[in-house]
Design a protein around this motif. Structure first.
Motif, short mmCIF file in Angstrom:
data_model
loop_
_atom_site.label_atom_id
_atom_site.label_comp_id
_atom_site.label_asym_id
_atom_site.label_seq_id
_atom_site.Cartn_x
_atom_site.Cartn_y
_atom_site.Cartn_z
N SER A 13 -21.91 -5.98 -6.92
CA SER A 13 -20.84 -6.69 -6.17
C SER A 13 -21.23 -7.37 -4.82
O SER A 13 -20.51 -8.11 -4.55
N PHE A 14 -22.42 -7.04 -4.31
CA PHE A 14 -22.71 -7.73 -3.14
C PHE A 14 -23.05 -9.42 -3.47
O PHE A 14 -22.27 -10.05 -3.01
N PHE A 15 -23.54 -9.65 -4.81
CA PHE A 15 -23.69 -10.85 -5.12
C PHE A 15 -22.27 -11.76 -5.72
O PHE A 15 -22.34 -12.80 -5.77
N TYR A 16 -21.55 -10.91 -6.08
CA TYR A 16 -20.28 -11.47 -6.43
C TYR A 16 -19.38 -11.66 -5.28
O TYR A 16 -18.76 -12.87 -5.28
N TYR A 17 -19.53 -10.86 -4.12
CA TYR A 17 -18.59 -11.36 -2.88
C TYR A 17 -19.51 -12.54 -1.82
O TYR A 17 -18.99 -12.82 -1.05
N ASP A 18 -20.85 -12.62 -2.17
CA ASP A 18 -21.47 -13.55 -1.53
C ASP A 18 -21.08 -14.96 -1.98
O ASP A 18 -21.82 -15.62 -2.74
N ARG A 19 -19.79 -15.40 -1.65
CA ARG A 19 -19.30 -16.71 -2.15
C ARG A 19 -20.07 -18.08 -1.69
O ARG A 19 -20.07 -19.18 -2.69
N ASP A 20 -20.58 -17.92 -0.55
CA ASP A 20 -21.32 -19.33 -0.15
C ASP A 20 -23.04 -19.25 -0.71
O ASP A 20 -23.60 -20.24 -0.51
N GLY A 21 -23.29 -17.72 -1.33
CA GLY A 21 -24.57 -17.92 -1.96
C GLY A 21 -25.90 -18.10 -0.90
O GLY A 21 -26.90 -18.54 -1.38
N ASP A 22 -25.54 -17.54 0.49
CA ASP A 22 -26.62 -17.69 1.18
C ASP A 22 -27.59 -16.32 1.07
O ASP A 22 -28.21 -15.80 2.18
N ASP A 28 -27.36 -9.51 13.40
CA ASP A 28 -27.54 -11.12 13.16
C ASP A 28 -26.23 -11.48 12.75
O ASP A 28 -26.17 -12.82 12.19
N GLY A 29 -25.16 -11.04 12.71
CA GLY A 29 -23.89 -11.37 12.37
C GLY A 29 -23.61 -11.52 10.85
O GLY A 29 -22.70 -12.05 10.53
N GLN A 30 -24.37 -10.95 9.96
CA GLN A 30 -24.52 -10.88 8.80
C GLN A 30 -24.90 -9.62 7.96
O GLN A 30 -25.85 -9.17 8.51
N LEU A 31 -24.46 -9.37 6.65
CA LEU A 31 -25.21 -8.04 5.98
C LEU A 31 -25.95 -8.48 5.18
O LEU A 31 -25.42 -9.18 4.30
N LEU A 63 -23.61 -11.28 3.46
CA LEU A 63 -22.37 -11.22 3.33
C LEU A 63 -21.72 -11.38 4.82
O LEU A 63 -22.12 -10.83 5.93
N SER A 64 -20.96 -12.56 5.09
CA SER A 64 -20.11 -12.76 6.61
C SER A 64 -19.22 -11.87 6.87
O SER A 64 -18.69 -11.09 5.81
N GLN A 65 -18.47 -11.85 7.81
CA GLN A 65 -17.36 -10.77 8.00
C GLN A 65 -16.43 -11.26 6.79
O GLN A 65 -15.80 -9.89 6.43
N SER A 66 -15.96 -12.25 6.73
CA SER A 66 -15.05 -12.44 5.72
C SER A 66 -15.20 -12.06 4.37
O SER A 66 -14.38 -11.68 3.46
N ALA A 74 -17.66 8.28 8.41
CA ALA A 74 -16.86 8.18 7.21
C ALA A 74 -16.65 6.64 7.01
O ALA A 74 -16.73 5.92 7.90
N ARG A 75 -16.67 6.43 5.74
CA ARG A 75 -16.72 4.84 5.26
C ARG A 75 -15.49 4.10 5.97
O ARG A 75 -15.70 2.86 6.18
N GLU A 76 -14.52 4.61 6.13
CA GLU A 76 -13.25 3.96 6.71
C GLU A 76 -13.68 3.70 8.38
O GLU A 76 -12.92 2.84 8.98
N ASN A 77 -14.85 4.23 8.90
CA ASN A 77 -14.99 4.05 10.30
C ASN A 77 -16.29 3.36 10.52
O ASN A 77 -16.79 3.01 11.55
N MET A 78 -16.57 2.64 9.30
CA MET A 78 -18.02 1.79 9.20
C MET A 78 -17.33 0.51 9.52
O MET A 78 -16.87 -0.30 8.64
N THR A 79 -17.40 0.22 11.04
CA THR A 79 -16.95 -1.46 11.20
C THR A 79 -18.22 -2.57 10.76
O THR A 79 -19.33 -1.81 10.59
N PHE A 80 -17.96 -3.61 10.83
CA PHE A 80 -18.94 -4.59 10.54
C PHE A 80 -20.18 -4.72 11.60
O PHE A 80 -21.28 -4.68 11.29
N ALA A 81 -19.75 -4.31 12.86
CA ALA A 81 -20.76 -4.07 13.71
C ALA A 81 -21.63 -3.00 13.47
O ALA A 81 -23.00 -2.87 13.77
N TYR A 82 -21.27 -1.80 13.13
CA TYR A 82 -22.01 -0.67 12.72
C TYR A 82 -23.00 -1.03 11.53
O TYR A 82 -24.13 -0.39 11.60
N LEU A 83 -22.22 -1.71 10.45
CA LEU A 83 -23.16 -1.97 9.28
C LEU A 83 -24.18 -2.95 9.56
O LEU A 83 -25.33 -3.13 9.30
#
Ligand SMILES: [Ca+2]
Ligand SMILES: [Ca+2]
Length: 195
Positions: free
Chosen positions: A168-177, A127-130, A180-183, A113-122
């Motif tokens: 939405s991905f490129f909107y939230y990728d604030r540092d432009g790498d 490599d610590g990023q999405l 997506l980082s955890q934050s 379920a989406r609410e159970n999708m942790t960062f580690a799961y995704l």
């Protein structure tokens, strides 16, 4: 005497009508409560709003390769299909991850379920990023009423869904790498306005 009876009958008919009028109000209250309960657990759906990208973010968005995305996303969905319902490796030591992993999953796709999708799961490749495809596991809600595709090699999501996830991905990728980082993901998950 006749007159009195008539007015009694009118009075009781009026009382009956009033009682009947009261019933729908009770039913409406019940419905409102149910809707409130659902909204409390619902995850934000990033495809429900529009995103204004900066010029730089738009350039990265324009370079999004949907074909490569579909291939990567399909690989993850296949992996998830064969995943055990218990956490493995170092994830097994994390109580929150263990709880999220053992919660009920979609019976057809084995997706959490989406609410159970942790960062580690995704973060499928650890490599610590999405990547966009990793993010899309969460960002594109499953439609339980969608028919199973006849062709097993058909893309798992539509081109429109893939492109909305990229918006939405490129909107939230604030540092432009282009990850997506955890934050950055936390901001996306909460539907934050980061412009
Ligand atoms: Ca990753
Ligand atoms: Ca980033």
């Amino acid at each position: 005497m006749k007159k009195l009876n008539a007015s009694l009958a009118t009075a009781s008919a009026l009382a009956f009508a009033l009682a009947a009028c009261g019933e729908p109000e009770v039913a409406e209250t019940d419905n409102a409560m149910v809707e409130e309960d659902l909204s409390e657990t619902a995850e934000f759906d990033p495809s429900t709003r529009d995103y204004t990208l900066t010029e730089e973010a738009q350039a990265r968005r324009d370079a999004f390769d949907e074909t490569a995305f579909q291939e990567e996303y399909g690989t993850y969905r296949d992996d998830i299909m064969s995943e055990p319902a218990e956490p493995t490796g170092s994830d097994a030591d994390d109580p929150a991850e263990a709880q999220a992993a053992s919660a009920p999953r979609d019976p057809q796709t084995n997706m959490r379920a989406r609410e159970n999708m942790t960062f580690a799961y995704l973060d499928r490749n650890d490599d610590g990023q999405l990547s966009v495809a990793e993010y899309a596991i969460w960002a594109i809600p499953l439609d339980p009423t969608a028919p199973r595709p006849d062709d097993q090699n058909a893309p798992r999501v539509t081109a429109e869904q893939a492109n909305k996830a990229a918006d939405s991905f490129f909107y939230y990728d604030r540092d432009g790498d282009t990850y997506l980082s955890q934050s950055e993901f936390q901001a996306a998950r909460s539907g934050a306005d980061v412009a």
